[in-house]
Design a protein around this motif. Structure first.
Motif, PDB file in Angstrom:
ATOM      1  N   ALA A 168       4.831  17.665   6.430  1.00  0.00           N
ATOM      2  CA  ALA A 168       5.676  17.745   7.630  1.00  0.00           C
ATOM      3  C   ALA A 168       7.098  17.273   7.329  1.00  0.00           C
ATOM      4  O   ALA A 168       8.068  17.849   7.812  1.00  0.00           O
ATOM      5  N   LEU A 169       7.207  16.227   6.516  1.00  0.00           N
ATOM      6  CA  LEU A 169       8.527  15.697   6.153  1.00  0.00           C
ATOM      7  C   LEU A 169       9.357  16.762   5.433  1.00  0.00           C
ATOM      8  O   LEU A 169      10.533  16.960   5.750  1.00  0.00           O
ATOM      9  N   PHE A 170       8.745  17.470   4.496  1.00  0.00           N
ATOM     10  CA  PHE A 170       9.506  18.491   3.769  1.00  0.00           C
ATOM     11  C   PHE A 170       9.813  19.708   4.639  1.00  0.00           C
ATOM     12  O   PHE A 170      10.863  20.337   4.469  1.00  0.00           O
ATOM     13  N   ALA A 171       8.948  20.026   5.567  1.00  0.00           N
ATOM     14  CA  ALA A 171       9.270  21.092   6.518  1.00  0.00           C
ATOM     15  C   ALA A 171      10.482  20.682   7.356  1.00  0.00           C
ATOM     16  O   ALA A 171      11.389  21.492   7.594  1.00  0.00           O
ATOM     17  N   ALA A 172      10.542  19.416   7.762  1.00  0.00           N
ATOM     18  CA  ALA A 172      11.685  18.912   8.531  1.00  0.00           C
ATOM     19  C   ALA A 172      12.953  18.872   7.677  1.00  0.00           C
ATOM     20  O   ALA A 172      14.041  19.227   8.141  1.00  0.00           O
ATOM     21  N   LEU A 173      12.828  18.450   6.412  1.00  0.00           N
ATOM     22  CA  LEU A 173      13.989  18.435   5.524  1.00  0.00           C
ATOM     23  C   LEU A 173      14.550  19.839   5.312  1.00  0.00           C
ATOM     24  O   LEU A 173      15.766  20.026   5.199  1.00  0.00           O
ATOM     25  N   MET A 174      13.663  20.829   5.264  1.00  0.00           N
ATOM     26  CA  MET A 174      14.120  22.218   5.136  1.00  0.00           C
ATOM     27  C   MET A 174      14.959  22.617   6.354  1.00  0.00           C
ATOM     28  O   MET A 174      15.976  23.286   6.222  1.00  0.00           O
ATOM     29  N   ALA A 175      14.512  22.224   7.539  1.00  0.00           N
ATOM     30  CA  ALA A 175      15.256  22.550   8.765  1.00  0.00           C
ATOM     31  C   ALA A 175      16.628  21.885   8.751  1.00  0.00           C
ATOM     32  O   ALA A 175      17.632  22.501   9.129  1.00  0.00           O
ATOM     33  N   ILE A 176      16.689  20.650   8.288  1.00  0.00           N
ATOM     34  CA  ILE A 176      17.971  19.948   8.188  1.00  0.00           C
ATOM     35  C   ILE A 176      18.843  20.619   7.133  1.00  0.00           C
ATOM     36  O   ILE A 176      20.019  20.895   7.363  1.00  0.00           O
TER      37      ILE A 176
ATOM     38  N   ALA B 286      13.341  22.773  -1.257  1.00  0.00           N
ATOM     39  CA  ALA B 286      12.155  23.535  -1.678  1.00  0.00           C
ATOM     40  C   ALA B 286      11.731  23.111  -3.077  1.00  0.00           C
ATOM     41  O   ALA B 286      10.537  22.933  -3.354  1.00  0.00           O
ATOM     42  N   ILE B 287      12.709  22.934  -3.961  1.00  0.00           N
ATOM     43  CA  ILE B 287      12.408  22.474  -5.322  1.00  0.00           C
ATOM     44  C   ILE B 287      11.797  21.079  -5.273  1.00  0.00           C
ATOM     45  O   ILE B 287      10.769  20.814  -5.911  1.00  0.00           O
ATOM     46  N   LEU B 288      12.415  20.181  -4.525  1.00  0.00           N
ATOM     47  CA  LEU B 288      11.886  18.813  -4.422  1.00  0.00           C
ATOM     48  C   LEU B 288      10.471  18.788  -3.857  1.00  0.00           C
ATOM     49  O   LEU B 288       9.645  17.988  -4.289  1.00  0.00           O
ATOM     50  N   ALA B 289      10.191  19.661  -2.899  1.00  0.00           N
ATOM     51  CA  ALA B 289       8.840  19.721  -2.333  1.00  0.00           C
ATOM     52  C   ALA B 289       7.830  20.032  -3.428  1.00  0.00           C
ATOM     53  O   ALA B 289       6.783  19.385  -3.517  1.00  0.00           O
ATOM     54  N   GLY B 290       8.136  21.007  -4.265  1.00  0.00           N
ATOM     55  CA  GLY B 290       7.230  21.346  -5.360  1.00  0.00           C
ATOM     56  C   GLY B 290       7.095  20.223  -6.371  1.00  0.00           C
ATOM     57  O   GLY B 290       5.996  19.889  -6.809  1.00  0.00           O
ATOM     58  N   LEU B 291       8.223  19.618  -6.732  1.00  0.00           N
ATOM     59  CA  LEU B 291       8.197  18.556  -7.744  1.00  0.00           C
ATOM     60  C   LEU B 291       7.457  17.320  -7.260  1.00  0.00           C
ATOM     61  O   LEU B 291       6.712  16.693  -8.018  1.00  0.00           O
ATOM     62  N   LEU B 292       7.668  16.953  -6.004  1.00  0.00           N
ATOM     63  CA  LEU B 292       7.095  15.701  -5.500  1.00  0.00           C
ATOM     64  C   LEU B 292       5.696  15.861  -4.910  1.00  0.00           C
ATOM     65  O   LEU B 292       4.856  14.979  -5.061  1.00  0.00           O
ATOM     66  N   LEU B 293       5.451  16.971  -4.230  1.00  0.00           N
ATOM     67  CA  LEU B 293       4.147  17.158  -3.592  1.00  0.00           C
ATOM     68  C   LEU B 293       3.170  17.893  -4.490  1.00  0.00           C
ATOM     69  O   LEU B 293       1.965  17.898  -4.234  1.00  0.00           O
ATOM     70  N   GLY B 294       3.674  18.567  -5.505  1.00  0.00           N
ATOM     71  CA  GLY B 294       2.839  19.395  -6.360  1.00  0.00           C
ATOM     72  C   GLY B 294       2.911  20.842  -5.906  1.00  0.00           C
ATOM     73  O   GLY B 294       3.429  21.150  -4.827  1.00  0.00           O
ATOM     74  N   SER B 295       2.417  21.715  -6.735  1.00  0.00           N
ATOM     75  CA  SER B 295       2.556  23.148  -6.477  1.00  0.00           C
ATOM     76  C   SER B 295       1.903  23.574  -5.163  1.00  0.00           C
ATOM     77  O   SER B 295       2.532  24.253  -4.348  1.00  0.00           O
ATOM     78  N   ARG B 296       0.674  23.161  -4.939  1.00  0.00           N
ATOM     79  CA  ARG B 296      -0.057  23.621  -3.751  1.00  0.00           C
ATOM     80  C   ARG B 296       0.514  23.045  -2.462  1.00  0.00           C
ATOM     81  O   ARG B 296       0.826  23.774  -1.524  1.00  0.00           O
TER      82      ARG B 296
ATOM     83  N   ALA C  93       4.032  23.206   2.411  1.00  0.00           N
ATOM     84  CA  ALA C  93       5.150  22.693   3.219  1.00  0.00           C
ATOM     85  C   ALA C  93       6.137  23.811   3.543  1.00  0.00           C
ATOM     86  O   ALA C  93       6.643  23.903   4.671  1.00  0.00           O
ATOM     87  N   MET C  94       6.388  24.690   2.577  1.00  0.00           N
ATOM     88  CA  MET C  94       7.325  25.804   2.803  1.00  0.00           C
ATOM     89  C   MET C  94       6.722  26.839   3.761  1.00  0.00           C
ATOM     90  O   MET C  94       7.431  27.429   4.574  1.00  0.00           O
ATOM     91  N   ILE C  95       5.418  27.051   3.677  1.00  0.00           N
ATOM     92  CA  ILE C  95       4.738  27.968   4.605  1.00  0.00           C
ATOM     93  C   ILE C  95       4.812  27.412   6.030  1.00  0.00           C
ATOM     94  O   ILE C  95       5.085  28.145   6.982  1.00  0.00           O
ATOM     95  N   VAL C  96       4.579  26.107   6.161  1.00  0.00           N
ATOM     96  CA  VAL C  96       4.677  25.457   7.477  1.00  0.00           C
ATOM     97  C   VAL C  96       6.085  25.641   8.042  1.00  0.00           C
ATOM     98  O   VAL C  96       6.259  26.019   9.207  1.00  0.00           O
ATOM     99  N   TYR C  97       7.092  25.408   7.214  1.00  0.00           N
ATOM    100  CA  TYR C  97       8.482  25.593   7.640  1.00  0.00           C
ATOM    101  C   TYR C  97       8.722  27.030   8.125  1.00  0.00           C
ATOM    102  O   TYR C  97       9.302  27.250   9.190  1.00  0.00           O
ATOM    103  N   ALA C  98       8.255  28.009   7.345  1.00  0.00           N
ATOM    104  CA  ALA C  98       8.458  29.422   7.710  1.00  0.00           C
ATOM    105  C   ALA C  98       7.771  29.746   9.030  1.00  0.00           C
ATOM    106  O   ALA C  98       8.360  30.411   9.897  1.00  0.00           O
ATOM    107  N   PHE C  99       6.544  29.273   9.216  1.00  0.00           N
ATOM    108  CA  PHE C  99       5.819  29.569  10.453  1.00  0.00           C
ATOM    109  C   PHE C  99       6.452  28.890  11.666  1.00  0.00           C
ATOM    110  O   PHE C  99       6.469  29.462  12.753  1.00  0.00           O
ATOM    111  N   ILE C 100       6.979  27.685  11.469  1.00  0.00           N
ATOM    112  CA  ILE C 100       7.672  27.005  12.580  1.00  0.00           C
ATOM    113  C   ILE C 100       8.870  27.842  13.023  1.00  0.00           C
ATOM    114  O   ILE C 100       9.093  28.059  14.215  1.00  0.00           O
TER     115      ILE C 100
END
Length: 194
Positions: free
Chosen positions: A22-30, A52-62, A67-74
Motif C-alpha cells: 500500500a505504501l508503494f502504491a501511495a508513493l506512486m500516486a505522489i 516503481a524501481i524501488l518497489a521491486g528492489l525493496l519488496l522483491g519482484s512479486r 504494488a504496481m498492479i494495486v496502483y494501476a487498479f486504484i
C-alpha cells in the motif's frame, strides 16, 4: 503456545507486507503528481519510474509488481492517482497508459535481478534495466496509441516519440542509479520486516 506464536508472527508479517504494498502504491500516486505540471510532448515528467524501481528492489519482484498492479487498479477505478491527477477507465486509451503498465514489469524485473545479484552493482544494474523496460514499453505503446487510436500531433514519427523521451532521460538515469543505491542500503532494513 508455539503454534499461536507462529500464527501471530505470520499474521504480523502478512500485515506488514500489505502495508509495504500500500505504501508503494501511495508513493506512486505522489510521484505521479509531484511535478505533473511539467509535460514535454505528450509525456508528463514524474517520479513514478523511481518509485516503481524501488518497489521491486525493496519488496522483491512479486510484491513490487503487486504494488504496481494495486496502483494501476486504484487509478482505473477512478481515483485521480495518475499523472496530472487523472484516473478512470478512459485512461486505458491514453497514449501514456503504456508507462503505467510498464511499472509492473519495471518493478518485477528490477526485483528479480536484485534477488539474484544482491551486490551494490547488481542493484544499480537492476534499476537501470527497470528504467530501460519502462522506456521501451511505454514509448512503444505511446507511438502505437498515437498512430492507431489517438490523434497524433502533426508530423508525428517514431523518432519524435523517442525525442520526447530524451528530455526526462537524464533525470531518470540519475534517479535509477539513486534508486539502486538507496535500494541496496535500505534492503537489509526492510528485509527484517518482510
Amino acid at each position: 503456545m508455539t503454534t499461536t506464536t507462529t500464527a501471530r508472527s505470520a499474521n504480523h508479517s502478512r500485515t506488514l507486507q500489505l502495508v509495504h504494498i500500500a505504501l508503494f502504491a501511495a508513493l506512486m500516486a505522489i510521484g505521479a503528481n509531484i511535478a505533473s505540471y511539467l509535460v514535454v510532448g505528450g509525456v508528463p515528467i514524474t517520479l513514478q519510474t523511481f518509485f516503481a524501481i524501488l518497489a521491486g528492489l525493496l519488496l522483491g519482484s512479486r510484491k513490487g509488481a503487486i504494488a504496481m498492479i494495486v496502483y494501476a487498479f486504484i487509478g482505473l477505478a477512478g481515483v485521480p492517482v495518475f499523472a496530472k491527477f487523472s484516473g478512470g477507465m478512459d485512461t486505458l486509451l491514453s497514449p501514456t497508459f503504456g508507462f503505467i503498465v510498464s511499472y509492473v514489469f519495471t518493478a518485477y524485473l528490477a526485483g528479480l535481478i536484485a534477488e539474484k545479484w544482491s551486490t551494490k552493482k547488481g542493484f544499480v544494474i537492476a534499476a537501470l534495466v527497470g528504467m530501460a523496460v519502462n522506456y521501451l514499453f511505454g514509448t512503444n505503446w505511446m507511438y502505437a496509441a498515437y498512430k492507431l487510436w489517438f490523434a497524433a500531433p502533426e508530423g508525428f514519427t517514431y523518432k519524435m516519440a523517442w525525442a520526447w523521451m530524451a528530455v526526462p532521460l537524464p533525470k531518470d538515469l540519475i534517479l535509477a542509479v539513486l534508486a539502486g543505491l538507496f535500494g541496496y542500503r535500505l534492503k537489509p532494513i526492510i528485509q527484517k520486516y518482510l
